[in-house]
Design a protein around this motif. Structure first.
Motif, PDB file in Angstrom:
ATOM      1  N   GLY A  54       0.813  -1.217   0.000  1.00  0.00           N
ATOM      2  CA  GLY A  54       0.000   0.000   0.000  1.00  0.00           C
ATOM      3  C   GLY A  54       0.839   1.255   0.000  1.00  0.00           C
ATOM      4  O   GLY A  54       0.567   2.207  -0.747  1.00  0.00           O
ATOM      5  N   GLY A  55       1.885   1.292   0.839  1.00  0.00           N
ATOM      6  CA  GLY A  55       2.727   2.477   0.919  1.00  0.00           C
ATOM      7  C   GLY A  55       3.503   2.735  -0.358  1.00  0.00           C
ATOM      8  O   GLY A  55       3.575   3.877  -0.843  1.00  0.00           O
ATOM      9  N   MET A  56       4.090   1.692  -0.923  1.00  0.00           N
ATOM     10  CA  MET A  56       4.846   1.858  -2.167  1.00  0.00           C
ATOM     11  C   MET A  56       3.943   2.354  -3.296  1.00  0.00           C
ATOM     12  O   MET A  56       4.330   3.235  -4.074  1.00  0.00           O
ATOM     13  CB  MET A  56       5.495   0.530  -2.554  1.00  0.00           C
ATOM     14  N   SER A  57       2.749   1.808  -3.384  1.00  0.00           N
ATOM     15  CA  SER A  57       1.822   2.227  -4.435  1.00  0.00           C
ATOM     16  C   SER A  57       1.424   3.689  -4.257  1.00  0.00           C
ATOM     17  O   SER A  57       1.367   4.449  -5.235  1.00  0.00           O
ATOM     18  CB  SER A  57       0.577   1.340  -4.416  1.00  0.00           C
ATOM     19  N   ALA A  58       1.151   4.085  -3.015  1.00  0.00           N
ATOM     20  CA  ALA A  58       0.723   5.458  -2.764  1.00  0.00           C
ATOM     21  C   ALA A  58       1.830   6.455  -3.090  1.00  0.00           C
ATOM     22  O   ALA A  58       1.581   7.510  -3.690  1.00  0.00           O
ATOM     23  CB  ALA A  58       0.296   5.609  -1.305  1.00  0.00           C
ATOM     24  N   VAL A  59       3.063   6.149  -2.699  1.00  0.00           N
ATOM     25  CA  VAL A  59       4.184   7.049  -2.978  1.00  0.00           C
ATOM     26  C   VAL A  59       4.419   7.156  -4.479  1.00  0.00           C
ATOM     27  O   VAL A  59       4.612   8.257  -5.016  1.00  0.00           O
ATOM     28  CB  VAL A  59       5.457   6.557  -2.255  1.00  0.00           C
ATOM     29  N   ALA A  60       4.416   6.011  -5.160  1.00  0.00           N
ATOM     30  CA  ALA A  60       4.626   6.037  -6.612  1.00  0.00           C
ATOM     31  C   ALA A  60       3.526   6.827  -7.311  1.00  0.00           C
ATOM     32  O   ALA A  60       3.793   7.596  -8.248  1.00  0.00           O
ATOM     33  CB  ALA A  60       4.678   4.606  -7.151  1.00  0.00           C
ATOM     34  N   LEU A  61       2.293   6.671  -6.860  1.00  0.00           N
ATOM     35  CA  LEU A  61       1.182   7.387  -7.478  1.00  0.00           C
ATOM     36  C   LEU A  61       1.286   8.888  -7.218  1.00  0.00           C
ATOM     37  O   LEU A  61       1.051   9.703  -8.121  1.00  0.00           O
ATOM     38  CB  LEU A  61      -0.144   6.855  -6.935  1.00  0.00           C
ATOM     39  N   ALA A  62       1.642   9.274  -5.977  1.00  0.00           N
ATOM     40  CA  ALA A  62       1.791  10.694  -5.661  1.00  0.00           C
ATOM     41  C   ALA A  62       2.858  11.341  -6.530  1.00  0.00           C
ATOM     42  O   ALA A  62       2.675  12.454  -7.048  1.00  0.00           O
ATOM     43  CB  ALA A  62       2.135  10.861  -4.173  1.00  0.00           C
ATOM     44  N   ALA A  63       3.985  10.643  -6.715  1.00  0.00           N
ATOM     45  CA  ALA A  63       5.055  11.195  -7.543  1.00  0.00           C
ATOM     46  C   ALA A  63       4.639  11.254  -9.017  1.00  0.00           C
ATOM     47  O   ALA A  63       4.909  12.245  -9.712  1.00  0.00           O
ATOM     48  CB  ALA A  63       6.315  10.344  -7.387  1.00  0.00           C
ATOM     49  N   THR A  64       3.972  10.219  -9.496  1.00  0.00           N
ATOM     50  CA  THR A  64       3.565  10.180 -10.905  1.00  0.00           C
ATOM     51  C   THR A  64       2.588  11.298 -11.228  1.00  0.00           C
ATOM     52  O   THR A  64       2.732  11.994 -12.249  1.00  0.00           O
ATOM     53  CB  THR A  64       2.928   8.810 -11.224  1.00  0.00           C
TER      54      THR A  64
END
Length: 774
Positions: free
Chosen positions: A307-317
């Motif tokens: 969940g955390g990795m997905s959220a960080v990647a999405l925020a940056a994208t």
């Protein structure tokens, strides 16, 4: 590389905007279904000795699932043997739908003493639910939860499924409340920071899309693996907080470029080349830090990692696609709806006079400044050395929660059902059980262990003999841990395997698994930090200093949390029940806080390196870097504090722990550490801070991650509006005055000439006036 991306983002700004909006909204709508797939548990090592003991013991005893335990209290003046009460309860239990209930055992069906309290005032019904996994059982419980009350008989419902249902409902409610509270406050703060409504709304838009989109990613992940209920809260916290921070960096840098007279593609290009690189650096480091959670066997940590990795990647994208597109469309209108006293906010540079003065004061007496701060951080972190750790239990819920009160009543009236129980499994070789004489000897030796009550035979089947025992002290106390370790240290009967389970043993095994893998996680995070920061800044000492300072900040945070949540200092006003810390949550927080600390460090150092590349001395580089980033770092930390602070009001102890911990870490790191300690240490290091061995410097120079250089004149900015072949050859650090290649500075990497790709020659008839430079 990043300048190229800025050019592409500006050229396809309309397409990018539409695609990102449609994808995030569609994913979020579909992601609302994730709440029906959330689970609980996964806090223990499934391959541990304790897990094997429970599995083998349950199979040997043919134990029925105890998903729900209902406590029925006799009316005043009666006991559980009252015929009228027994009739009502039996009718109620018989009426439960067989499609949702697998088995029911109660005192009124099987009147064994263990199912009634000592004074016969409370009786117990144990219900096993239909379903092959926790999510299916939770759905079954939701179907029968309203059918367990008996008229005239006080009823309490305890067990794993009621706890999970309460946690899931509170997590969903806390998430909605946190976002409803934090978003308006964040918008107001951004308006004050930027001085305009339009500029302030952009980071909030990115944050909202990141939260919405993270639901879709979690729903997708839940199709392949179990997702813990807290993964949604953690993903929302990271997605919202980081998206707003990234938006702040990018929009702030774009307004700075406007204030320096740049427009159009040049402003977007330089913004992405500088602030965009910071976003990529931050998100990459955080994703690597969260990936370290995958090294641990606990399903809870793995779920939070996804969940955390997905959220960080999405925020940056979203930040690197949607924001450049919006800025390219808005251009100077990004300052529309400005507050009256901020209408000239973009004029000039963004030097912070107050932060420059702070840097001067710190650098006058750097040793006298740094030593007391380091000592204070060490003292604050000292309580963590004596912290206690445990598995999440009913104290995660507020004291008034019915599920928590039911569990507390269960432990009080039915000690055999409490978490002080220890299960001992003796398994012989093949089909032959251990001899009765050897079993008796082992039972006698186990009973003599200090802190352990008598080992009681629980049953046997085939080659397996099972005992239960009760600890004399608290489940997670040192004395209980020593008793379990002493029990495991007994010499097993010949040809017999001895397995010890129970909550205390599970906690010991979980801590052991965590401690064994923690060094590997630390190696991953520290190694990634050293490599990435070296590639970004070309210095050997700057990454080492960043790691040490972040570790000091993190230890101080954990020390304060230990004093509050474990020792109980100030716990009363916060509504906290002192209890052991969950080791998995600490590992999660360590990865997040360390990543964010290094994020702010990178943002601060990037401007210092820019100034240094422009010929500034170490002192002037520190002064310029702090002056240009101090306000932005403080604002980013404040916004993230608001977002995480909303989670600190959660009724779930675990989320409150994370929220309070994040607030402490951010407040400490963005003020004392980054604004005071780091400038003092850099002043003490002097020119050595920028040093790197020549071979490493040459290697770093080959990595095309430098920021794009400034346009040399209006013609250059004009040409960049024409079709350009993006290439990694667009390199060189942004600096007020670009240095020639032969200039020697005590900094790595050495500045290089700016190699540009010239546009293809155009026919004379296609020449048009340059209209893109305002």
């Amino acid at each position: 590389m990043f300048a190229c991306w800025g050019t592409v983002a500006h050229r396809f700004r309309s397409t990018s905007l539409i695609l990102v909006l449609l994808t995030a909204v569609a994913g979020g709508v579909w992601g609302l279904g994730v709440f029906d797939r959330l689970g609980q548990g996964g806090y223990d090592d499934p391959a541990s000795e304790a897990a094997r003991a429970d599995e083998i013991g349950d199979a040997a005893l043919d134990a029925a699932d105890a998903d729900v335990m209902v406590l029925y209290t006799a009316p005043p003046g009666r006991t559980v043997d009252d015929p009228d009460m027994a009739s009502k309860i039996n009718v109620k239990l018989e009426a439960l739908p067989r499609t949702e209930v697998g088995a029911v055992t109660s005192y009124w069906r099987t009147p064994v003493p263990d199912l009634a309290g000592q004074d016969k005032r409370v009786g117990l019904a144990v219900i096993g639910l239909a379903g092959d996994d926790p999510n299916a059982k939770l759905r079954s419980y939701e179907q029968i939860s309203g059918e367990l009350q008996v008229a005239g008989v006080p009823t309490q419902v305890a067990g794993e499924m009621p706890m999970q249902a309460s946690l899931q409902e509170r997590a969903k409610r806390d998430l909605a409340l946190a976002e409803a509270v934090s978003m308006p406050i964040v918008l107001v703060l951004l308006v004050l920071i930027f001085g305009g409504v339009v500029a302030a709304s952009l980071p909030v838009l990115v944050g909202g899309l990141a939260v919405f989109g993270s639901l879709g990613l979690l729903h997708l992940i839940s199709l392949f693996t179990s997702v813990n209920v807290f993964a949604v809260n953690v993903a929302s916290l990271l997605g919202l907080g980081l998206a707003i921070d990234y938006g702040l960096f990018i929009v702030g840098r774009y307004r700075e470029e406007l204030g320096q007279g740049r427009r159009g593609v040049e402003a977007v290009r330089r913004t992405v080349a500088s602030a965009g690189r910071t976003v990529v650096f931050s998100s990459t480091l955080l994703i690597i830090a969260l990936a370290g959670l995958l090294l641990f066997p606990q399903g809870f940590l793995r779920s939070l990692a996804y969940g955390g990795m997905s959220a960080v990647a999405l925020a940056a994208t979203i930040s690197l696609t949607l924001l450049p597109a919006l800025l390219g469309l808005l251009e100077h209108r990004v300052d529309a709806l400005a507050l009256p006293w901020h209408r000239k906010a973009t004029e000039g540079t963004s030097e912070g006079r107050g932060f420059r003065q702070l840097a001067d004061k710190v650098m006058k007496r750097p040793l006298l400044t740094a030593v007391p701060i380091v000592v204070a951080l060490v003292i604050l972190g000292a309580p963590f050395l004596h912290g206690r750790f445990g598995t999440p239990n009913e104290v995660m819920l507020p004291s008034g929660d019915p599920a928590r009160q039911a569990v507390e009543s269960l432990k009080r009236d039915f000690p055999a059902m409490s978490d002080k129980d220890v299960r001992i499994v003796l398994r012989g070789q093949g089909e032959a059980p251990p001899s009765p004489k050897d079993v008796e000897r082992f039972q006698s030796e186990g009973t003599e262990i200090r802190g352990m009550q008598e080992l009681r035979p629980a049953g046997a089947r085939g080659a397996v003999v099972v005992f239960n025992a009760t600890l004399e002290h608290d489940t997670y106390s040192d004395r209980s841990a020593r008793a379990v370790q002493d029990l495991r240290g007994l010499t097993p009967p010949p040809g017999t395997e001895v397995l010890v389970g129970g909550p205390t043993a599970e906690n010991l095994d979980s801590l052991r698994a965590t401690s064994q893998r923690l060094p590997w996680m630390a190696l991953l995070i520290v190694g990634a930090t050293l490599v990435l920061m070296f590639l970004a800044f070309g210095s050997v000492l700057l990454p080492i200093k960043a790691v040490v300072v972040s570790a000091l900040s993190l230890s101080a945070t954990f020390g304060v949390l230990t004093g509050v949540f474990v020792d109980g200092h100030g716990a009363g006003p916060l509504g906290i029940t002192p209890s052991p810390m969950e080791d998995g949550v600490l590992v999660l927080m360590a990865s997040i806080v360390f990543g964010l600390s290094t994020d702010y460090e990178a943002f601060l150092l990037s401007r210092m390196v820019e100034a240094r590349a422009g010929g500034a001395s170490t002192a002037e580089a520190v002064r310029t870097g702090l002056g240009r980033t101090g306000r932005m770092i403080s604002a980013a930390a404040l916004l993230l504090i608001v977002v995480t602070g909303a989670f600190a009001t959660s009724g779930i102890l675990m989320m409150r722990f994370i929220g309070v911990g994040m607030v402490l870490a951010l407040a400490l790191d963005a003020t004392v550490v980054r604004m005071v300690l780091v400038p003092a240490l850099l002043r003490l290091l002097g020119d050595a801070a920028w040093w790197a061995p020549r071979p490493l410097r040459r290697s770093q120079a080959q990595v095309p991650i430098d920021e794009a250089g400034p346009a040399e004149d209006a013609d250059e900015a004009t040409r960049l509006t024409e079709p350009v072949e993006c290439s990694a050859e667009i390199t060189g650090p942004i600096a007020p005055v670009p240095h020639p290649a032969e200039t020697t500075l005590p900094i790595a990497p050495a500045p290089r000439p700016i190699r540009r790709v010239a546009p293809a020659p155009r026919p004379a008839e296609t020449t048009r006036p340059s209209t893109s430079v305002r």
